[in-house]
Design a protein around this motif. Structure first.
Motif, short mmCIF file in Angstrom:
data_model
loop_
_atom_site.label_atom_id
_atom_site.label_comp_id
_atom_site.label_asym_id
_atom_site.label_seq_id
_atom_site.Cartn_x
_atom_site.Cartn_y
_atom_site.Cartn_z
N ARG A 8 0.86 -1.18 0.00
CA ARG A 8 0.00 0.00 0.00
C ARG A 8 0.91 1.24 0.00
NH1 ARG A 8 -2.93 -3.56 -0.76
NH2 ARG A 8 -5.07 -3.93 -0.04
N GLN A 9 0.83 2.02 -1.09
CA GLN A 9 1.62 3.24 -1.20
C GLN A 9 0.71 4.43 -1.50
OE1 GLN A 9 4.70 1.42 -4.05
NE2 GLN A 9 5.90 2.90 -2.88
N GLY A 10 1.17 5.61 -1.11
CA GLY A 10 0.43 6.83 -1.38
C GLY A 10 -0.07 7.53 -0.14
N GLN A 11 0.07 6.90 1.04
CA GLN A 11 -0.43 7.48 2.28
C GLN A 11 0.51 8.60 2.76
OE1 GLN A 11 -1.02 3.82 1.12
NE2 GLN A 11 0.45 3.66 2.79
N GLN A 12 -0.06 9.79 2.94
CA GLN A 12 0.76 10.92 3.38
C GLN A 12 0.38 11.43 4.76
OE1 GLN A 12 2.01 13.81 0.31
NE2 GLN A 12 0.50 12.87 -1.01
N ASP A 13 -0.71 10.90 5.33
CA ASP A 13 -1.06 11.29 6.69
C ASP A 13 -1.52 10.07 7.46
OD1 ASP A 13 -3.91 10.87 6.26
OD2 ASP A 13 -3.98 12.81 5.27
N ILE A 14 -1.74 10.25 8.75
CA ILE A 14 -2.05 9.12 9.64
C ILE A 14 -3.38 8.47 9.27
CG2 ILE A 14 -2.56 8.51 12.03
CD1 ILE A 14 -0.52 10.67 12.87
N GLY A 15 -4.38 9.28 8.95
CA GLY A 15 -5.69 8.73 8.60
C GLY A 15 -5.63 7.83 7.38
N GLN A 16 -4.92 8.26 6.35
CA GLN A 16 -4.78 7.44 5.14
C GLN A 16 -4.04 6.15 5.45
OE1 GLN A 16 -2.73 10.15 2.54
NE2 GLN A 16 -4.60 11.11 1.80
N ALA A 17 -3.01 6.25 6.30
CA ALA A 17 -2.24 5.06 6.67
C ALA A 17 -3.09 4.08 7.46
CB ALA A 17 -1.01 5.48 7.47
N GLU A 18 -3.92 4.60 8.36
CA GLU A 18 -4.79 3.72 9.15
C GLU A 18 -5.74 2.94 8.24
OE1 GLU A 18 -7.97 3.91 12.89
OE2 GLU A 18 -7.01 5.76 12.14
N ARG A 19 -6.32 3.63 7.26
CA ARG A 19 -7.24 2.95 6.34
C ARG A 19 -6.52 1.91 5.49
NH1 ARG A 19 -9.22 8.26 6.44
NH2 ARG A 19 -8.03 8.90 4.59
N ALA A 20 -5.32 2.24 5.04
CA ALA A 20 -4.56 1.29 4.23
C ALA A 20 -4.18 0.06 5.04
CB ALA A 20 -3.30 1.97 3.67
N ALA A 21 -3.77 0.26 6.29
CA ALA A 21 -3.41 -0.87 7.15
C ALA A 21 -4.63 -1.73 7.44
CB ALA A 21 -2.80 -0.37 8.45
N ALA A 22 -5.78 -1.08 7.64
CA ALA A 22 -7.01 -1.83 7.89
C ALA A 22 -7.36 -2.73 6.70
CB ALA A 22 -8.16 -0.87 8.19
N GLU A 23 -7.11 -2.24 5.50
CA GLU A 23 -7.36 -3.07 4.31
C GLU A 23 -6.49 -4.32 4.33
OE1 GLU A 23 -6.65 -0.74 0.86
OE2 GLU A 23 -8.32 0.66 1.21
N LEU A 24 -5.24 -4.17 4.68
CA LEU A 24 -4.34 -5.33 4.73
C LEU A 24 -4.76 -6.31 5.81
CD1 LEU A 24 -0.82 -3.64 4.26
CD2 LEU A 24 -2.15 -4.90 2.58
N LEU A 25 -5.16 -5.78 6.96
CA LEU A 25 -5.54 -6.65 8.07
C LEU A 25 -6.84 -7.40 7.78
CD1 LEU A 25 -4.71 -4.31 11.10
CD2 LEU A 25 -3.31 -6.15 10.14
N ALA A 26 -7.64 -6.90 6.83
CA ALA A 26 -8.91 -7.54 6.49
C ALA A 26 -8.76 -8.63 5.44
CB ALA A 26 -9.90 -6.48 6.01
N LEU A 27 -7.56 -8.79 4.87
CA LEU A 27 -7.35 -9.83 3.87
C LEU A 27 -7.51 -11.22 4.49
CD1 LEU A 27 -4.18 -8.42 2.04
CD2 LEU A 27 -6.52 -8.47 1.15
N PRO A 28 -8.01 -12.21 3.73
CA PRO A 28 -8.14 -13.58 4.27
C PRO A 28 -6.81 -14.13 4.77
CG PRO A 28 -9.34 -13.34 2.20
CD PRO A 28 -8.53 -12.09 2.36
N ASP A 29 -5.75 -13.82 4.03
CA ASP A 29 -4.40 -14.25 4.44
C ASP A 29 -3.62 -13.01 4.88
OD1 ASP A 29 -4.34 -13.11 1.94
OD2 ASP A 29 -2.75 -14.42 1.18
N ALA A 30 -4.16 -12.29 5.86
CA ALA A 30 -3.58 -11.01 6.30
C ALA A 30 -2.12 -11.17 6.72
CB ALA A 30 -4.40 -10.46 7.46
N PRO A 31 -1.32 -10.14 6.49
CA PRO A 31 0.08 -10.19 6.95
C PRO A 31 0.15 -10.36 8.47
CG PRO A 31 -0.29 -8.34 5.46
CD PRO A 31 -1.64 -8.88 5.80
N THR A 32 1.16 -11.06 8.93
CA THR A 32 1.41 -11.18 10.37
C THR A 32 2.28 -10.04 10.86
OG1 THR A 32 3.37 -12.56 10.07
CG2 THR A 32 1.23 -13.68 10.24
N ALA A 33 2.85 -9.27 9.92
CA ALA A 33 3.70 -8.13 10.28
C ALA A 33 3.55 -7.06 9.20
CB ALA A 33 5.15 -8.55 10.42
N LEU A 34 3.76 -5.82 9.59
CA LEU A 34 3.74 -4.69 8.67
C LEU A 34 5.03 -3.90 8.79
CD1 LEU A 34 0.12 -3.31 9.30
CD2 LEU A 34 0.87 -4.80 7.42
N PHE A 35 5.65 -3.61 7.66
CA PHE A 35 6.78 -2.68 7.63
C PHE A 35 6.26 -1.34 7.12
CE2 PHE A 35 10.17 -0.59 5.11
CZ PHE A 35 10.92 -0.15 6.19
#
Length: 344
Positions: free
Chosen positions: A226-253
């Motif tokens: 997920r690229q393009g996030q320039q503020d905290i709100g955008q980053a929170e939404r992008a991370a939420a998308e990843l966490l909602a995946l069926p095979d969600a990442p166990t870690a985020l960089f």
């Protein structure tokens, strides 16, 4: 007997100093700028004349006469809401301030048109030099400033299409190191959060992330990026998308502090055990109450080094040197004890 000349009502000028020392006005200027090419004897005579006359430079008037700056250094940044840039500004100002220069800060909001307008305005105001964090690869406006005699130092991102001193962070190496540490903790599904793809730091940190996964024989699925996030709100939404995946990442960089904070909020909202690693330290990172690996560096020193590079150009001491490149190292900082990896 010659008649004594009445004392001048006005304060002594640069030409008065030059006449008393028996040198040119330009030589006086070089002495006051600490130009190393001036001989010790000439410097001594000029400084003695300055002391005897009580001369105090009028920065604005002197700069207009010489067609140069007005004792100001322009600092061009992309996002003043990010604490990184306040630390960078403090570093620049602490160095140039010791030489009597003032720092003027402009915020471009990562917008190229705004950056062009800001740089043009700084040049028209005859700033002595510019420290810039370029918003993209199109840097013709910065090249134009250099062509007009205004020294430019690029910070955090390198110059493109022209030659200039620059100071960078080891973005690639730091991102690779942080990702390798996540892999070392047992993670195999690692997501990536970062600012726009065209930003140099984001590109290099993504490259380091990919390099670590590839070296470990792990897949780098596009759905984890997920690229393009320039503020905290955008980053929170992008991370939420990843966490909602069926095979969600166990870690985020997370490749900058805005994305790290946003990811923390997303993980906390679902009560998850997702591990977090971030690039850029930030205040209260140790108080979040979650395990957090940070790839840190000295952002104040980034600004100080940019200021030193600029001052050396202004003094003439680096006039014959090719453009210089400084790369600051990163170091890992671990807050809290990492969670055990849960595969599933």
């Amino acid at each position: 007997m010659p008649q004594a000349r009445a004392p001048k009502a006005d304060r002594p000028t640069l030409r008065d100093v030059a006449a008393r020392a028996g040198v040119s006005a330009m030589t006086v200027t070089r002495v006051l700028r600490e130009d190393p090419r001036v001989s010790a004897e000439t410097r001594k005579r000029v400084l003695a004349a300055v002391e005897a006359l009580g001369y105090r430079p009028n920065a604005a008037a002197r700069s207009l006469r010489l067609g140069r700056g007005s004792g100001l250094v322009g600092l061009v940044v992309t996002n003043l809401a990010n604490p990184f840039y306040s630390r960078l500004a403090l570093g620049v100002d602490s160095v140039v301030g010791e030489r009597g220069l003032k720092t003027v800060i402009g915020n471009t909001r990562q917008d190229l048109a705004s950056e062009r307008e800001l740089v043009a305005d700084l040049v028209s105001r005859r700033v002595d030099g510019i420290v810039a964090v370029p918003s993209g690869a199109d840097q013709r406006h910065l090249a134009a400033a250099v062509a007009q005699g205004v020294p430019v130092v690029c910070a955090s991102r390198p110059p493109a299409g022209f030659a200039a001193d620059h100071v960078l962070v080891d973005d690639f190496g730091g991102a690779r190191d942080a990702t390798e540490r996540l892999i070392g903790l047992g993670h195999r599904r690692i997501g990536f959060l970062g600012p726009p793809a065209g930003v140099y730091t984001s590109t290099e940190r993504l490259r380091g992330y990919r390099a670590a996964l590839t070296a470990a024989g792990l897949e780098v699925p596009e759905r984890y990026l997920r690229q393009g996030q320039q503020d905290i709100g955008q980053a929170e939404r992008a991370a939420a998308e990843l966490l909602a995946l069926p095979d969600a990442p166990t870690a985020l960089f997370c490749s900058n502090n805005r994305n790290t904070i946003g990811a923390f909020r997303a993980v906390s909202a679902v009560g998850g055990q997702t591990a977090l690693a971030g690039f850029d330290d930030f205040e209260l990172a140790d108080a979040l109450g979650v395990p957090l690996l940070i790839q840190a560096y000295d952002s104040d020193e980034l600004g100080r080094e940019a200021g030193r590079l600029l001052l050396s150009r202004l003094s003439g001491g680096a006039a014959d040197q090719p453009p210089r490149r400084t790369v600051l190292p990163t170091r890992p900082v671990q807050y809290g004890v990492p969670h055990p990896v849960r595969h599933g």
